[in-house]
Design an enzyme around this catalytic site. Sequence first.
Site, short mmCIF file in Angstrom:
data_model
loop_
_atom_site.label_atom_id
_atom_site.label_comp_id
_atom_site.label_asym_id
_atom_site.label_seq_id
_atom_site.Cartn_x
_atom_site.Cartn_y
_atom_site.Cartn_z
CG LEU A 252 -1.71 1.27 1.53
CD1 LEU A 252 -2.80 1.46 0.47
CD2 LEU A 252 -2.35 1.22 2.93
N GLY B 298 0.87 11.34 1.65
CA GLY B 298 0.46 12.31 2.68
C GLY B 298 0.08 11.54 3.94
CB CYS B 299 1.86 8.78 5.60
SG CYS B 299 3.48 9.49 6.01
N GLY B 300 0.87 11.75 7.10
CA GLY B 300 0.69 12.39 8.41
C GLY B 300 1.51 11.70 9.48
CB CYS C 65 -13.03 24.22 9.45
SG CYS C 65 -11.87 25.15 8.43
C1 LIG Z 1 -4.02 16.89 6.56
S1 LIG Z 1 -2.57 15.93 6.58
C2 LIG Z 1 -3.30 14.31 6.51
C3 LIG Z 1 -2.42 13.28 7.09
C4 LIG Z 1 -2.95 11.85 7.12
N1 LIG Z 1 -3.29 11.37 5.81
C5 LIG Z 1 -4.12 11.74 8.07
O1 LIG Z 1 -5.23 11.46 7.61
O2 LIG Z 1 -3.92 11.88 9.26
C6 LIG Z 1 -1.87 16.15 4.94
C7 LIG Z 1 -0.61 15.37 4.68
O3 LIG Z 1 -0.23 15.56 3.29
C8 LIG Z 1 1.17 15.73 3.23
N2 LIG Z 1 1.50 16.42 1.98
C9 LIG Z 1 1.05 17.61 1.55
N3 LIG Z 1 1.60 17.94 0.35
C10 LIG Z 1 2.41 16.91 0.02
C11 LIG Z 1 3.26 16.64 -1.08
N4 LIG Z 1 3.41 17.53 -2.07
N5 LIG Z 1 3.94 15.45 -1.13
C12 LIG Z 1 3.82 14.57 -0.11
N6 LIG Z 1 3.03 14.77 0.98
C13 LIG Z 1 2.35 15.92 1.05
C14 LIG Z 1 1.50 16.51 4.49
O4 LIG Z 1 2.87 16.43 4.79
C15 LIG Z 1 0.59 15.78 5.48
O5 LIG Z 1 1.26 14.62 5.95
#
Ligand SMILES: C[S@@+](CC[C@H](N)C(=O)[O-])C[C@H]1O[C@@H](n2cnc3c(N)ncnc32)[C@H](O)[C@@H]1O
Length: 395
Positions: free
Chosen positions: A164, A168-170, A359
């Site tokens: 998987l 954007g894994c947070g 929001c």
């Molecule tokens: C709102 S957070 C969501 C995190 C996670 N998916 C969650 O649900 O908890 C957005 C995530 O997208 C990542 N992100 C934003 N732009 C990105 C990019 N250009 N490439 C990789 N990651 C990115 C951020 O670093 C962050 O980890």
Amino acid sequence: MLTQLSESLSKLKLPLRVSLAGGPSLDLGPDPRVTLEILDPLLLNDLRQPSLDKLGEAFIDQRMEVRGPIMDVVEIADHLSMGLLGDNSEPVCSRTTHDKAMDAEAIAYHYDISNDFYRLWLDPEMVYSCAYFRDPLHDSLAQAQINKLDHLCRKLRLKPGERLLDVGCGWGGLARHAARHYGVSVYGITLSKEQLELAREKNAEQGLEDSIELQLQDYRDLPGDQAFDKVVSVGMFEHVGHANLQHYFKMLYDQVKPGGLVMNHGITAKYVDGRPVSRGAGTFIGRYVFPHGELPHLSTAIASMSEEGLEVVDVESLRLHYARTLEHWSTNLEARLEEARALVSDKTLRIWRIYLAGCAYGFRKNWMNIHQILAVKPLPGGQHHLPWTRDDIYS
Ligand SMILES: C[S@@+](CC[C@H](N)C(=O)[O-])C[C@H]1O[C@@H](n2cnc3c(N)ncnc32)[C@H](O)[C@@H]1O
């Protein structure tokens, strides 16, 4: 000075007290629930045309103090603004040609402020996206976040041994849930250094380092070698921008094997052209919360996915789930303001208080939406192996 405003304001009949620091006050209705205390007399002029960005700015720059529950402050500020300005959307869409350096800076601005600050008000796994309230009356935030992670894994039909990709894994909550409960190996990327550090610590604490690899990487630097069975992106595509949307979905397409699934979970605009609603609320978010963030409409997202060869198979709106999630986050933060003050600047705290409560209000009012869009990359002959019904997700 206040009397100059009193005629236009008092006809609004709001449970609001407007006061001048150390001076007179004006009640716009009986039993005020909220007080706006004007600290800078120049602000009185702005109150004639009170857009939400101007009100928000006055609060974060300490030209105005507010008293009352933050949710009430937001609601009454909106009624004040609507009463004097009418219910207009913002005429222009703020769009940027995103590049990697600009996006990295924007992500650091929002996500690298302090892990401990986020820990104060997120759930224990620090999932920073809309939760899923299976039981809206009884689910806690923590339970609803687990529900959401599981909902995503079920929609993706994850199976042991699969690979998987989490774009954007947070702080890694989805990666850990998928690895632990579905036996998959996960490769996750983020642009936030702080997130990455804590996410790796959490993976190690939970003994999941062997099945999860997380990297600081931009989605544009993914190799595109169809190495993954499934791809998921949660709460990330809001950072991509209209100009890059097509390329973003091409990148997702290029990572997944033929027959594989792609899930995009993200906030979508109310209007088809993506213009923000609500008298400056979008401007405030763009300026102080998510620099260069853009919300495409659902139809734009689906069109871009389709153009790149992804076949959209399911769409689900979670708008009210996000209103509830944000209410939880806001309530949690409001309960821990003293601790928060020790972790971030006064200005940052004021911005985040307005953003979370605002929001929550905005999702409730349908100013924007949020959609999970599931797509398949069809096999060369056009077929795929998804079940013919959705019974397996809900059984
Ligand atoms: C709102 S957070 C969501 C995190 C996670 N998916 C969650 O649900 O908890 C957005 C995530 O997208 C990542 N992100 C934003 N732009 C990105 C990019 N250009 N490439 C990789 N990651 C990115 C951020 O670093 C962050 O980890």
